[in-house]
Scaffold this active site. Structure first.
Site, PDB file in Angstrom:
ATOM      1  N   ARG A 322       0.821  -1.217   0.000  1.00 45.54           N
ATOM      2  CA  ARG A 322       0.000   0.000   0.000  1.00 45.54           C
ATOM      3  C   ARG A 322       0.860   1.274   0.000  1.00 45.54           C
ATOM      4  O   ARG A 322       0.566   2.234  -0.711  1.00 45.54           O
ATOM      5  CB  ARG A 322      -0.837  -0.037   1.274  1.00 45.54           C
ATOM      6  CG  ARG A 322      -1.922   0.993   1.386  1.00 45.54           C
ATOM      7  CD  ARG A 322      -2.506   0.972   2.811  1.00 45.54           C
ATOM      8  NE  ARG A 322      -2.717  -0.378   3.290  1.00 45.54           N
ATOM      9  CZ  ARG A 322      -3.872  -1.032   3.212  1.00 45.54           C
ATOM     10  NH1 ARG A 322      -4.924  -0.445   2.701  1.00 45.54           N
ATOM     11  NH2 ARG A 322      -3.978  -2.263   3.665  1.00 45.54           N
ATOM     12  N   ARG A 359     -13.197  -2.139  -1.072  1.00 45.06           N
ATOM     13  CA  ARG A 359     -12.701  -1.849   0.277  1.00 45.06           C
ATOM     14  C   ARG A 359     -13.743  -1.190   1.173  1.00 45.06           C
ATOM     15  O   ARG A 359     -13.789  -1.418   2.366  1.00 45.06           O
ATOM     16  CB  ARG A 359     -11.430  -1.005   0.204  1.00 45.06           C
ATOM     17  CG  ARG A 359     -10.248  -1.769  -0.408  1.00 45.06           C
ATOM     18  CD  ARG A 359      -8.931  -1.041  -0.227  1.00 45.06           C
ATOM     19  NE  ARG A 359      -8.522  -0.967   1.147  1.00 45.06           N
ATOM     20  CZ  ARG A 359      -8.639   0.107   1.914  1.00 45.06           C
ATOM     21  NH1 ARG A 359      -9.126   1.229   1.417  1.00 45.06           N
ATOM     22  NH2 ARG A 359      -8.253   0.075   3.172  1.00 45.06           N
ATOM     23  N   CYS A 390     -25.937  -4.658  -7.902  1.00 47.67           N
ATOM     24  CA  CYS A 390     -27.194  -5.002  -7.243  1.00 47.67           C
ATOM     25  C   CYS A 390     -26.966  -5.411  -5.792  1.00 47.67           C
ATOM     26  O   CYS A 390     -27.181  -6.567  -5.412  1.00 47.67           O
ATOM     27  CB  CYS A 390     -27.885  -6.119  -8.013  1.00 47.67           C
ATOM     28  SG  CYS A 390     -28.467  -5.517  -9.576  1.00 47.67           S
TER      29      CYS A 390
HETATM   30  C1  PLP Z   1       3.212 -11.002   4.350  1.00 43.89           C
HETATM   31  C2  PLP Z   1       2.773  -9.675   3.871  1.00 43.89           C
HETATM   32  N1  PLP Z   1       3.703  -8.777   3.496  1.00 43.89           N
HETATM   33  C3  PLP Z   1       3.358  -7.560   3.037  1.00 43.89           C
HETATM   34  C4  PLP Z   1       2.024  -7.187   2.935  1.00 43.89           C
HETATM   35  C5  PLP Z   1       1.703  -5.828   2.405  1.00 43.89           C
HETATM   36  O1  PLP Z   1       0.973  -5.053   3.289  1.00 43.89           O
HETATM   37  P1  PLP Z   1       0.686  -3.518   2.959  1.00 43.89           P
HETATM   38  O2  PLP Z   1       0.154  -3.441   1.584  1.00 43.89           O
HETATM   39  O3  PLP Z   1      -0.328  -3.122   3.975  1.00 43.89           O
HETATM   40  O4  PLP Z   1       1.993  -2.804   3.107  1.00 43.89           O
HETATM   41  C6  PLP Z   1       1.026  -8.075   3.326  1.00 43.89           C
HETATM   42  C7  PLP Z   1      -0.385  -7.684   3.234  1.00 43.89           C
HETATM   43  O5  PLP Z   1      -1.307  -8.373   3.557  1.00 43.89           O
HETATM   44  C8  PLP Z   1       1.409  -9.368   3.794  1.00 43.89           C
HETATM   45  O6  PLP Z   1       0.498 -10.261   4.160  1.00 43.89           O
END
Ligand code: PLP
Length: 462
Positions: A322, A359, A390
């Site tokens: 993210r 989300r 729907c």
């Molecule tokens: C093992 C692992 N690494 C990295 C991430 C990435 O998380 P984020 O996108 O919140 O940084 C996730 C997300 O679920 C994860 O499960």
């Protein structure tokens, strides 16, 4: 029928839920920094991303459309690499958004790639990411996926169960490269934006429990296999995390395991992967930390814990998803119907919804939303932006202030939709998934094409 908000705030305040935003924003046309892509501007009132006019993008590529500012992604990659390097490593979590262009960008900026299925692995390999810079995750990797990973020579496999360690050892027999294995531990720490919980039990599907001793046993089994190379430990504690308190508790517990490994096996762990989960701003209420501060803090935590335990600090890896791609992208929608449900609220329907952004429905996520094809001096109208599916839960933005002269055909933009939107998109109601367009210096390049009804019908064997 008026669509104008009550001058004192939300209209019909007595019947609206208490979590409504108390006052409209000062400027409906503003693009708050940190939420919109770094190169989002209004030019003559029209939203542009990296110099590309959203009206032209919509005309050329249609809506809904994900518009991704390439340089925004690249600049965030560089920030992570600067903050965690040169002795630490940054792996992009491809689950946030995965396509070849994206993986090439992150790789060219010095990141590795973290994949959690054979599908993501194929995208990474076909994008030219060297296998040794790929980490394979997953709580139920198939034999085929493990076998492909071993044959390709991926840099690390994160072991998640005893069966998997046995399968991996079997597949690695006679392989050209001995797989490096990280043991994923469940620390009993769970963190989200504003809070974390550290519990004694670890009721979840990922990893080996520290509390039960399963993690110690997993390390024993990896070390016992002559075909596997034990690289270190992995811990991922959650998502959308804003402070480091949860990491501190998790690191403490992982370092305790590292001490037991040293005492039992006479080796120190070479690598510590703290996973991802670093938060971003979706609305002005989110106060996301600077990457540099985050890195300093994580490093200090691990340094301190290792020093106290008499261990050499292992190489630190993080896996942001993210934090790399989330803020780079806006979703463009065209406004369809506008319905004033008298006495309750105004519903603004757009031409996408839960199929391109699940989300809000799934996590009750909050987003901002702005009129993009023009600016407006009309008073704010409190409304709910909903999709075309729907489901009454098909909500894009639960509480949005938009100008009260909003009309059918206007374009709306929802920022911070780069992560977990296209990657979680579906064909619900047989809606083809939108295209993703990369913009840079005024030019636009589709990096994922829009699906067509022909694509969908081609799967239907009649
Ligand atoms: C093992 C692992 N690494 C990295 C991430 C990435 O998380 P984020 O996108 O919140 O940084 C996730 C997300 O679920 C994860 O499960």
């Amino acid at each position: 029928m008026s669509r104008v908000a009550h001058p004192a705030g939300p209209r019909h305040g007595d019947v609206l839920p208490a979590d409504h935003p108390p006052v409209p924003p000062d400027d409906l046309n503003a693009l708050p920094a940190g939420i919109w892509p770094r190169r989002a501007r209004r030019v003559d009132g029209v939203l542009t991303i990296a110099g590309a006019d959203v009206r032209e993008l919509a005309a050329e590529f249609g809506t809904p459309l994900y518009v991704c500012d390439e340089e925004d992604v690249r600049s965030r990659c560089r920030e992570y690499v600067d903050a965690f390097g040169p002795d630490g490593r940054v792996f992009y979590a491809a689950k946030a958004f995965c396509c070849r262009a994206m993986l090439r960008w992150v790789h060219s900026e010095g990141l590795g790639v973290d994949v959690c299925t054979g599908g993501e692995l194929e995208v990474a390999l076909s994008a030219g990411v060297p296998a040794e810079q790929i980490t394979l995750h997953g709580n139920n990797k198939t034999l085929e996926e493990l076998s492909r990973a071993v044959a390709a020579g991926v840099g690390h496999v994160v072991a998640d169960s005893f069966e998997e360690i046995a399968r991996l050892a079997y597949l690695a027999e006679g392989a050209a490269v001995r797989p490096n294995v990280l043991v994923r531990v469940t620390t009993g720490v769970e963190a989200t934006t504003h809070e974390f919980m550290a519990t004694a039990h670890d009721d979840q599907k990922f990893g080996f429990s520290l509390a039960s001793g399963a993690a110690d046993e997993a390390v024993r089994r990896v070390l016992a296999s002559p075909d596997l190379s034990f690289a270190g430990l992995h811990s991922h504690i959650g998502s959308q995390i804003f402070d480091t308190a949860g990491f501190e508790v998790a690191a403490h517990r992982v370092v305790e395991l590292a001490v037991r490994i040293r005492d039992e096996h006479g080796i120190e762990i070479a690598e510590l992967d703290l996973g991802g989960g670093f938060g971003i701003a979706y609305t002005e209420e989110d106060d996301a930390p600077e990457v540099k501060e985050l890195a300093q803090s994580l490093r200090a935590i691990v340094d301190g814990q290792c020093r106290a335990a008499g261990l050499t600090r292992p190489r630190l890896t993080v896996e942001p998803g993210r934090g790399i791609v989330g803020p780079s992208t806006v979703t463009l929608y065209e406004v369809g119907t506008i319905k004033d449900v008298d006495g309750l609220r105004t519903y603004v329907s757009v031409d996408g919804g839960m199929s391109d952004n699940i989300r809000t429905a799934l996590y009750d996520a909050s987003y901002l939303c702005a009129l993009a094809s023009r600016e407006s001096a009309a008073p704010p109208m409190l409304c709910r932006v909903v999709g075309r599916h729907c489901e009454s839960g098909d909500i894009v933005v639960r509480h949005a202030y938009l100008p009260s002269d909003l009309a059918t055909g206007d374009l709306l933009a929802v920022p911070a939709t780069g992560a977990y939107c296209r990657s979680l998109a579906s064909n619900y109601n047989h809606v083809p998934r939108p295209a993703v367009v990369a913009v840079n210096q005024g030019a636009a390049r589709p990096i994922l094409r829009r699906e067509t009804l022909t694509d969908l019908l081609s799967l239907d064997l009649g």
